[in-house]
Structure formats: structure tokens, C-alpha cells
Scaffold this active site. Structure first.
Site, PDB file in Angstrom:
ATOM      1  N   LYS A  97       0.946  -1.153   0.100  1.00  0.00           N
ATOM      2  CA  LYS A  97       0.110   0.106  -0.150  1.00  0.00           C
ATOM      3  C   LYS A  97       1.020   1.303   0.037  1.00  0.00           C
ATOM      4  O   LYS A  97       0.383   2.095  -0.744  1.00  0.00           O
ATOM      5  CB  LYS A  97      -0.689   0.034   1.108  1.00  0.00           C
ATOM      6  CG  LYS A  97      -1.658  -1.170   1.297  1.00  0.00           C
ATOM      7  CD  LYS A  97      -2.782  -1.071   2.389  1.00  0.00           C
ATOM      8  CE  LYS A  97      -2.497  -1.049   3.772  1.00  0.00           C
ATOM      9  NZ  LYS A  97      -1.757  -2.348   4.133  1.00  0.00           N
TER      10      LYS A  97
ATOM     11  N   ARG B 195      -9.547   0.765   8.674  1.00  0.00           N
ATOM     12  CA  ARG B 195      -9.017  -0.386   8.992  1.00  0.00           C
ATOM     13  C   ARG B 195     -10.103  -1.176   9.782  1.00  0.00           C
ATOM     14  O   ARG B 195     -10.082  -2.471  10.238  1.00  0.00           O
ATOM     15  CB  ARG B 195      -7.878  -0.410   9.776  1.00  0.00           C
ATOM     16  CG  ARG B 195      -6.550  -0.619   8.907  1.00  0.00           C
ATOM     17  CD  ARG B 195      -5.479  -0.603   9.993  1.00  0.00           C
ATOM     18  NE  ARG B 195      -4.101  -1.192   9.995  1.00  0.00           N
ATOM     19  CZ  ARG B 195      -3.062  -0.661   9.220  1.00  0.00           C
ATOM     20  NH1 ARG B 195      -3.050   0.623   8.930  1.00  0.00           N
ATOM     21  NH2 ARG B 195      -1.815  -1.397   9.067  1.00  0.00           N
TER      22      ARG B 195
ATOM     23  N   ARG C  24      11.752  -6.461   5.797  1.00  0.00           N
ATOM     24  CA  ARG C  24      11.512  -5.019   5.485  1.00  0.00           C
ATOM     25  C   ARG C  24      12.402  -3.887   6.367  1.00  0.00           C
ATOM     26  O   ARG C  24      12.445  -3.982   7.551  1.00  0.00           O
ATOM     27  CB  ARG C  24       9.998  -4.418   5.865  1.00  0.00           C
ATOM     28  CG  ARG C  24       9.596  -2.906   5.275  1.00  0.00           C
ATOM     29  CD  ARG C  24       8.202  -3.070   5.043  1.00  0.00           C
ATOM     30  NE  ARG C  24       7.400  -3.017   6.298  1.00  0.00           N
ATOM     31  CZ  ARG C  24       5.956  -2.830   6.329  1.00  0.00           C
ATOM     32  NH1 ARG C  24       5.328  -2.465   5.352  1.00  0.00           N
ATOM     33  NH2 ARG C  24       5.538  -2.680   7.451  1.00  0.00           N
TER      34      ARG C  24
ATOM     35  N   ARG D 292      11.069  -1.825  11.685  1.00  0.00           N
ATOM     36  CA  ARG D 292       9.933  -1.531  12.379  1.00  0.00           C
ATOM     37  C   ARG D 292       9.709  -2.707  13.344  1.00  0.00           C
ATOM     38  O   ARG D 292      10.050  -3.877  13.237  1.00  0.00           O
ATOM     39  CB  ARG D 292       8.774  -1.324  11.561  1.00  0.00           C
ATOM     40  CG  ARG D 292       8.533  -0.111  10.854  1.00  0.00           C
ATOM     41  CD  ARG D 292       7.499  -0.174   9.928  1.00  0.00           C
ATOM     42  NE  ARG D 292       6.248  -0.464  10.440  1.00  0.00           N
ATOM     43  CZ  ARG D 292       5.107  -0.444   9.516  1.00  0.00           C
ATOM     44  NH1 ARG D 292       5.076   0.092   8.683  1.00  0.00           N
ATOM     45  NH2 ARG D 292       4.068  -0.795  10.258  1.00  0.00           N
TER      46      ARG D 292
ATOM     47  N   ARG E  81      -0.496  -9.174  13.604  1.00  0.00           N
ATOM     48  CA  ARG E  81      -1.178  -8.142  12.525  1.00  0.00           C
ATOM     49  C   ARG E  81      -1.982  -8.793  11.716  1.00  0.00           C
ATOM     50  O   ARG E  81      -2.785  -8.197  11.250  1.00  0.00           O
ATOM     51  CB  ARG E  81      -0.063  -7.359  12.000  1.00  0.00           C
ATOM     52  CG  ARG E  81       0.712  -6.318  13.072  1.00  0.00           C
ATOM     53  CD  ARG E  81       1.987  -5.861  12.429  1.00  0.00           C
ATOM     54  NE  ARG E  81       1.888  -4.943  11.683  1.00  0.00           N
ATOM     55  CZ  ARG E  81       2.752  -4.802  10.523  1.00  0.00           C
ATOM     56  NH1 ARG E  81       3.937  -5.118  10.626  1.00  0.00           N
ATOM     57  NH2 ARG E  81       2.774  -3.991   9.579  1.00  0.00           N
TER      58      ARG E  81
HETATM   59  P1  AMP Z   1       0.748   0.725   9.035  1.00  0.00           P
HETATM   60  O1  AMP Z   1       2.073   1.417   8.936  1.00  0.00           O
HETATM   61  O2  AMP Z   1      -0.390   1.073   8.176  1.00  0.00           O
HETATM   62  O3  AMP Z   1       1.171  -0.771   8.844  1.00  0.00           O
HETATM   63  O4  AMP Z   1       0.353   0.953  10.439  1.00  0.00           O
HETATM   64  C1  AMP Z   1       1.228   0.671  11.590  1.00  0.00           C
HETATM   65  C2  AMP Z   1       0.346   0.383  13.031  1.00  0.00           C
HETATM   66  O5  AMP Z   1      -0.264   1.842  13.172  1.00  0.00           O
HETATM   67  C3  AMP Z   1      -0.846  -0.677  12.884  1.00  0.00           C
HETATM   68  O6  AMP Z   1      -0.267  -1.869  13.034  1.00  0.00           O
HETATM   69  C4  AMP Z   1      -1.615   0.015  13.792  1.00  0.00           C
HETATM   70  O7  AMP Z   1      -1.226  -0.194  15.150  1.00  0.00           O
HETATM   71  C5  AMP Z   1      -1.579   1.471  13.906  1.00  0.00           C
HETATM   72  N1  AMP Z   1      -2.488   1.821  12.711  1.00  0.00           N
HETATM   73  C6  AMP Z   1      -2.199   2.422  11.595  1.00  0.00           C
HETATM   74  N2  AMP Z   1      -3.574   2.736  10.869  1.00  0.00           N
HETATM   75  C7  AMP Z   1      -4.340   2.517  11.703  1.00  0.00           C
HETATM   76  C8  AMP Z   1      -5.823   2.512  11.836  1.00  0.00           C
HETATM   77  N3  AMP Z   1      -6.502   3.060  10.492  1.00  0.00           N
HETATM   78  N4  AMP Z   1      -6.422   2.304  12.607  1.00  0.00           N
HETATM   79  C9  AMP Z   1      -6.056   1.667  13.831  1.00  0.00           C
HETATM   80  N5  AMP Z   1      -4.648   1.654  13.914  1.00  0.00           N
HETATM   81  C10 AMP Z   1      -3.949   1.939  12.672  1.00  0.00           C
END
Ligand code: AMP
Length: 210
Positions: free
Chosen positions: A13, A88, A122, A153, A164
Site C-alpha cells: 500500500k 481499518r 522490510r 519497524r 497483525r
Molecule cells: P501501518 O504502517 O499502516 O502498517 O500501521 C502501523 C500500525 O499503526 C498498525 O499496526 C496499527 O497499530 C496502527 N494503525 C495505523 N493505521 C491505523 C488505523 N487506521 N486504525 C488503527 N490503527 C492503525
């Protein structure tokens, strides 16, 4: 175009959002990046979000909905935007529908075993959002865009990745049906052996850009 990128963690994404941002001249809005910046800066939001993020759980809906609602008011969003990692949950999607009009929800679909391989290798740049895989870095540990040191990360650790994926299946995958029912869903079945360019071509086709 007001676009949502849906798909499991590691489906690409962020990578494709950055390309679309450059091609279409509209901003990428990543709630994950916004939350990581808040954690790094030690803000109240960051302090509340940190424990959920490190465990691979979702941050509570009310924290992320506010971030997106505010961000979409900015002038650079008036011509369109790419939502990366939001919504999400169905609750987030319902909230979004009250303050935004979405044109397309593009679902990037990819098998779990490929995701695990991708995420565990990653490396990311916390300054500009650049994303890499160790298999293509040839030992380099700095960002090609801005020179910042790349990091892994915390939530890309193997046990967190598994959590996740299960959070994705339970809470986020229902959005595929949600947007299908609204007639907004388009899907790209990502070929794990394709290059980023090849997958991006498929993304462009799905969005009628090609
Ligand atoms: P990402 O970089 O999009 O994988 O997001 C990393 C982490 O941020 C996720 O595993 C969640 O803990 C939190 N996060 C990001 N976007 C959301 C969202 N829309 N709703 C809830 N938690 C989020």
C-alpha cells in the site's frame, strides 16, 4: 480522485501510494506514518498509540478518525487524496463516509506466506517514509531518497507480524465486502514474483490510468 488503498500489511500500500502521489499530484495520507511520527515526537497521541502499535494491534478508532478528519480539511486534499492504512475497521469506514466522499477502494491482495517473507525483511526510513527489502539493499543501510539510516519497524518482528495478520483478517478484511456492496471496490491480485513496476502497472489499470 479520493482513493482508499486496502490490503493486508506488506501488500505494498505504502509503495504504490507514493507512486500514485507522484503521478497524480495528490497527497498520500498514511495513518501508520502519522502515528509513528507522533510516537517519535512523544506527543500525547503518540504515547497513547505506542503500546498498541508495538503489539501489532489497532489503535482505538477515535484516535485515528480524528487524525484523518483534520488532515482532509487541508488545502492540498481538495483535488483528491490517497488513504493508506485507513480505514481499518467498519467503524472507521462509517465515520469516513460522514466527512469524505470516496471514489474507489483499491484492494491489494496477497497470500500470507508472501507477506511474512516481505515484512520480516522490510527496512524503512522514518524520515521520508521510504520502504526497502533487505534482498535489494546489498548491505546498504541508508535511505536512497534522503540518506537517513534505515531501521526495522518493531512491529515487523515475526510474532508481531502474525498478530497483525490475524487483526487484519478479523477487523479489516470485512471492509472488502463493505466497499464491494457500495460498488466502490476494485482488486489487484498481486503476483508475488512481479516487480514493483509490474504491480504498479496493474494498479494503474485497475484505476483506469493506463
Ligand atoms: P501501518 O504502517 O499502516 O502498517 O500501521 C502501523 C500500525 O499503526 C498498525 O499496526 C496499527 O497499530 C496502527 N494503525 C495505523 N493505521 C491505523 C488505523 N487506521 N486504525 C488503527 N490503527 C492503525
Amino acid at each position: 480522485m479520493n482513493l482508499i488503498l486496502l490490503g493486508p500489511p506488506g501488500a505494498g500500500k505504502g509503495t504504490h501510494a507514493q507512486r500514485l502521489m507522484n503521478e497524480l499530484g495528490i497527497p498520500q495520507i498514511s495513518t501508520g506514518d502519522a502515528l509513528r511520527q507522533a510516537v517519535k515526537a512523544g506527543t500525547e497521541l503518540g504515547l497513547s498509540a505506542k503500546k498498541y502499535m508495538e503489539a501489532g494491534d489497532l489503535v482505538p478508532d477515535e484516535l485515528v478518525i480524528g487524525i484523518v478528519e483534520e488532515r482532509l480539511k487541508a488545502p492540498d486534499c481538495q483535488k483528491g487524496y490517497i488513504l493508506d492504512g485507513f480505514p481499518r475497521t467498519v467503524k472507521q469506514a462509517e465515520a469516513l463516509s460522514r466527512f469524505a466522499k470516496i471514489d474507489v477502494a483499491l484492494n491489494l491482495s496477497l497470500a500470507d506466506e508472501v507477506i511474512i517473507r516481505r515484512l520480516s525483511g522490510r527496512r524503512v526510513c522514518l524520515k521520508c517514509g521510504g520502504t526497502y527489502h533487505i534482498s535489494t539493499l546489498n548491505g546498504r543501510d541508508t535511505c536512497a531518497n534522503c540518506g537517513e539510516k534505515l531501521v526495522q519497524r518493531k512491529d515487523d518482528a515475526p510474532e508481531t507480524i502474525r498478530n497483525r495478520l490475524s487483526v487484519y483478517a478479523g477487523q479489516t478484511a470485512p471492509l472488502i465486502d463493505y466497499y464491494q456492496q457500495k460498488g466502490l471496490l476494485r482488486t489487484v491480485d498481486c503476483d508475488p514474483d512481479a516487480t514493483v513496476e509490474e504491480t504498479y502497472d496493474a494498479v494503474r489499470k485497475a484505476l483506469d490510468l493506463a
